[in-house]
Enzyme design. Structure first.
Site, PDB file in Angstrom:
ATOM      1  N   LYS A  89       0.852  -1.191   0.000  1.00 57.02           N
ATOM      2  CA  LYS A  89       0.000   0.000   0.000  1.00 57.02           C
ATOM      3  C   LYS A  89       0.877   1.225   0.000  1.00 57.02           C
ATOM      4  O   LYS A  89       1.793   1.354   0.822  1.00 57.02           O
ATOM      5  CB  LYS A  89      -0.881  -0.001   1.270  1.00 57.02           C
ATOM      6  CG  LYS A  89      -1.838   1.170   1.328  1.00 57.02           C
ATOM      7  CD  LYS A  89      -3.086   0.900   0.535  1.00 57.02           C
ATOM      8  CE  LYS A  89      -3.903   2.159   0.257  1.00 57.02           C
ATOM      9  NZ  LYS A  89      -3.448   2.892  -0.969  1.00 57.02           N
ATOM     10  N   LYS A 125       5.326   1.708  -3.128  1.00 56.30           N
ATOM     11  CA  LYS A 125       5.230   3.059  -3.685  1.00 56.30           C
ATOM     12  C   LYS A 125       5.529   2.982  -5.171  1.00 56.30           C
ATOM     13  O   LYS A 125       6.202   2.055  -5.628  1.00 56.30           O
ATOM     14  CB  LYS A 125       6.259   3.982  -3.036  1.00 56.30           C
ATOM     15  CG  LYS A 125       5.900   5.446  -3.113  1.00 56.30           C
ATOM     16  CD  LYS A 125       5.018   5.850  -1.946  1.00 56.30           C
ATOM     17  CE  LYS A 125       4.561   7.278  -2.039  1.00 56.30           C
ATOM     18  NZ  LYS A 125       3.988   7.736  -0.767  1.00 56.30           N
ATOM     19  N   GLY A 164      -2.802   8.195  -4.359  1.00 58.59           N
ATOM     20  CA  GLY A 164      -2.152   9.412  -4.848  1.00 58.59           C
ATOM     21  C   GLY A 164      -0.914   9.772  -4.045  1.00 58.59           C
ATOM     22  O   GLY A 164      -0.616   9.187  -3.012  1.00 58.59           O
ATOM     23  N   ASP A 165      -0.179  10.728  -4.563  1.00 57.45           N
ATOM     24  CA  ASP A 165       0.954  11.367  -3.877  1.00 57.45           C
ATOM     25  C   ASP A 165       1.159  12.663  -4.671  1.00 57.45           C
ATOM     26  O   ASP A 165       0.238  13.114  -5.361  1.00 57.45           O
ATOM     27  CB  ASP A 165       2.187  10.438  -3.890  1.00 57.45           C
ATOM     28  CG  ASP A 165       3.256  10.871  -2.869  1.00 57.45           C
ATOM     29  OD1 ASP A 165       3.124  10.534  -1.692  1.00 57.45           O
ATOM     30  OD2 ASP A 165       4.221  11.553  -3.269  1.00 57.45           O
ATOM     31  N   SER A 375      -6.932   5.747   3.723  1.00 55.50           N
ATOM     32  CA  SER A 375      -6.932   4.855   2.556  1.00 55.50           C
ATOM     33  C   SER A 375      -7.291   3.431   2.982  1.00 55.50           C
ATOM     34  O   SER A 375      -8.060   2.746   2.298  1.00 55.50           O
ATOM     35  CB  SER A 375      -5.545   4.826   1.900  1.00 55.50           C
ATOM     36  OG  SER A 375      -5.401   5.887   0.988  1.00 55.50           O
TER      37      SER A 375
HETATM   38  N1  GLU Z   1       1.000   9.092  -0.557  1.00 53.63           N
HETATM   39  C1  GLU Z   1       0.465   9.036   0.757  1.00 53.63           C
HETATM   40  C2  GLU Z   1       1.562   8.747   1.766  1.00 53.63           C
HETATM   41  O1  GLU Z   1       2.657   9.200   1.576  1.00 53.63           O
HETATM   42  C3  GLU Z   1      -0.747   8.131   0.870  1.00 53.63           C
HETATM   43  C4  GLU Z   1      -0.589   6.735   0.417  1.00 53.63           C
HETATM   44  C5  GLU Z   1      -1.872   5.932   0.375  1.00 53.63           C
HETATM   45  O2  GLU Z   1      -2.934   6.454   0.703  1.00 53.63           O
HETATM   46  O3  GLU Z   1      -1.781   4.760   0.018  1.00 53.63           O
HETATM   47  O4  GLU Z   1       1.369   8.126   2.781  1.00 53.63           O
END
Ligand code: GLU
Length: 443
Positions: A89, A125, A164-165, A375
Site C-alpha cells: 500500500k 510506492k 495518490g501522492d 486509505s
Molecule cells: N501518498 C500518501 C503517503 O505518503 C498516501 C498513500 C496511500 O494512501 O496509500 O502516505
C-alpha cells in the site's frame, strides 16, 4: 565492525546511486540498534537484511501521445517493498524527479508508517517521471491509461493498492481506475483516493493534513502544551498543506505562511485559505498571485520560508526541504515543535539539531500517517460495500493518530529514549512487521 555497522555499509554499497533511499534507511537503522541488541531473534533471522531489500521492483516504459500527436515516452515504477502485514500500500508520484531512489525511500518509509496505523497494510510506492504540470486533460488521461495498461498486471485489491501522492490527485486516480476496470472487468478497491461517486471515502482528501494536527495535538498535550494561540509556518500548498492549515486554524492556531515550488507568501493577518484553494485547487496558479487578493501579504521568490519566526513548523511540501541551516534559524526564533507533513522533509542533520535543542519533533511516518490510514479505511468500506459518514471516519482518524502517538511515545520510553519520536516510530513500526516476518517463515 559491529553488526549494525555492517548493515550500514551493506546499505551504502548495494544502493550506491540512491541517496534518498540511503538517507531514509540510515535513519531507521540508527534507531533500531537497541532493539537488535535486546532481541537476538531479529539478527538470527536476518530481518534487517531482508527489510532493506524490496520484495520486488518494477520499471516499465509508458508510451503516450500528446495533443500535437507526438509520441512521448516516460518511465513508470512500482516498488513492492514488504507485504508481511497486508497488501502493498502506498501512493503513486508523478514528478520529473521520480527515480528508483525516490520510489524506494518512499516505499521504505511506507512499511513503518503503514504498520503504525494499526491497519493491515504492507509497504509499497510507485510513480513516474511524467510531469502533469502544463498538460491538458486529454494528455493526462492518455498518460494515466497507458501507465495503467502496464501496471494493472502487478496490482489488485488483495495484492497491491496504489493511491495518490505528489502530482496524483482524484483526477488521475479516476483515469487510472477507469483503465483498470476496462482491463480487468472488476469494480474492486484496487486504488484509494477515489471520488465519492465510485467508492471513495469521506475524509480521504483531508486526512493527511488533519492527521498531522491530531498527532501534533497529542504530542503537545503530552508536554503540557497546546495548539491554541500558536503561530504556524507551513510549507507547501497541496493537499497536505491545505488541510493542515485548515485544521490548525480550526484548533486556534494562526498560520502565516504557505509556499509552492516558485516561492512563498507571508500573511501577517493569517492565511486566507479560500484564496489558496482558489489558486491551487481551482485555477492552478502560482502562489505569488495570493498578494492580489491580500494586499498585506508579502511574496518571496525561492527559499527562506523557515526564517519566519513561529512556534510550530509543519513542512508539508517535499523531501529535504528543511536543512540544518533552516533548523538553526527556527530554533533561534524559538520554535517549540516541528511535525513533518511531507515524507522526509527534514534531512538527518536538521532532525538531530531539533532533538538536541529539545524541540518536539515528529517524523512523517508517524505524523503524516493519517492519509494512508484513511486509505485503509477506504479499502475496508469497499470490502463491505458501504460508506461511513464524515463524522464517523474523522473520529476513527483522530483515534488512529492518538494511538500512533501513544505507540511511538511508549516505544521510545521502553528503549530508554523518552521524547525521541523518531526512534519510537521506527521501533514500534518495525516490531510489528518483523514479528509478522518471523511468524511467516523465510521470504
Ligand atoms: N501518498 C500518501 C503517503 O505518503 C498516501 C498513500 C496511500 O494512501 O496509500 O502516505
Amino acid at each position: 565492525m559491529t553488526y549494525m555497522e555492517e548493515q550500514q555499509n551493506n546499505l551504502i554499497q548495494s544502493n550506491a546511486n540512491e541517496p534518498e533511499f540511503i538517507q531514509a534507511a540510515t535513519e531507521v537503522l540508527q534507531s533500531l540498534e537497541p532493539v537488535i541488541q535486546k532481541h537476538s531473534k531479529y539478527r538470527e533471522s536476518a530481518i534487517l537484511e531482508r527489510l532493506i531489500e524490496p520484495d520486488r521492483q518494477i520499471k516499465f516504459r509508458v508510451t503516450w501521445t500528446d495533443d500535437k500527436g507526438n509520441i512521448r515516452i516516460n518511465r513508470g515504477y512500482r516498488v513492492q517493498f514488504n507485504h508481511a502485514i497486508g497488501p502493498y500500500k502506498g501512493g503513486l508520484r508523478f514528478h520529473p524527479t521520480v527515480n528508483f531512489s525516490i520510489v524506494k525511500f518512499l516505499g521504505f518509509e511506507q512499511i513503518f508508517k503503514n504498520s503504525l496505523t494499526g491497519l493491515p497494510i504492507g509497504g509499497g510506492k510507485g510513480g513516474s517521471d511524467f510531469d502533469p504540470k502544463g498538460k491538458s486533460e486529454r494528455e493526462i488521461m492518455n498518460f494515466c491509461q497507458s501507465f495503467m495498461t502496464e501496471l494493472y498486471r502487478h496490482i489488485g485489491a488483495n495484492t497491491d493498492v496504489p493511491a495518490g501522492d505528489i502530482g496524483v490527485g482524484s483526477r488521475e486516480i479516476g483515469y487510472l481506475f477507469g483503465q483498470y476496470k476496462r482491463l480487468c472487468n472488476q469494480h474492486t478497491g484496487v486504488l484509494t483516493g477515489k471520488n465519492l461517486s465510485y467508492g471513495g471515502s469521506l475524509v480521504r482528501k483531508e486526512s493527511t493534513g488533519y492527521g498531522v494536527l491530531y498527532f501534533l495535538d497529542a504530542m503537545l498535550k503530552a508536554s503540557g502544551k497546546s495548539i491554541e494561540g500558536k503561530t504556524f509556518v507551513i510549507s507547501g500548498s497541496g493537499n497536505v498543506a491545505i488541510y493542515a492549515c485548515q485544521k490548525a486554524q480550526e484548533m486556534g492556531g494562526k498560520v502565516v505562511t504557505m509556499s509552492d515550488s516558485s516561492g512563498w507568501i507571508y500573511d501577517p493577518d493569517g492565511i486566507e485559505l479560500e484564496v489558496i484553494k482558489e489558486l491551487k485547487e481551482v485555477t492552478q496558479r502560482r502562489i505569488a498571485d495570493y498578494k492580489a487578493y491580500r494586499p498585506n501579504a508579502v511574496y518571496h521568490e525561492g527559499t527562506g520560508i523557515w526564517n519566519t519566526p513561529c512556534d510550530i513548523a509543519l513542512p508539508c511540501a517535499t523531501q529535504n526541504e528543511l536543512l540544518l541551516s533552516d533548523a538553526k534559524e527556527l530554533v533561534k526564533n524559538g520554535v517549540i515543535a516541528v511535525s513533518e507533513g511531507a515524507n522526509m522533509p527534514c534531512n538527518l542533520d536538521a532532525v538531530h539539531y531539533f532533538q538536541s535543542n529539545k524541540v518536539l519533533f515528529s517524523p512523517g511516518k508517524a505524523s503524516n500517517a493519517g492519509g494512508v490510514a484513511v486509505s485503509a479505511l477506504e479499502m475496508a468500506q469497499n470490502s463491505i460495500r458501504y460508506s461511513w459518514s464524515f463524522e464517523k471516519t474523522d473520529r476513527k482518524l483522530n483515534q488512529i493518530m492518538k494511538d500512533i502517538f501513544e505507540k511511538v511515545s511508549n516505544a521510545a520510553e521502553e528503549y530508554g529514549l523518552p521524547g525521541n519520536y523518531v526512534a519510537g516510530a521506527n521501533i514500534a513500526g518495525f516490531i510489528k512487521v518483523a514479528d509478522a516476518m518471523l511468524a511467516q517463515g523465510l521470504f
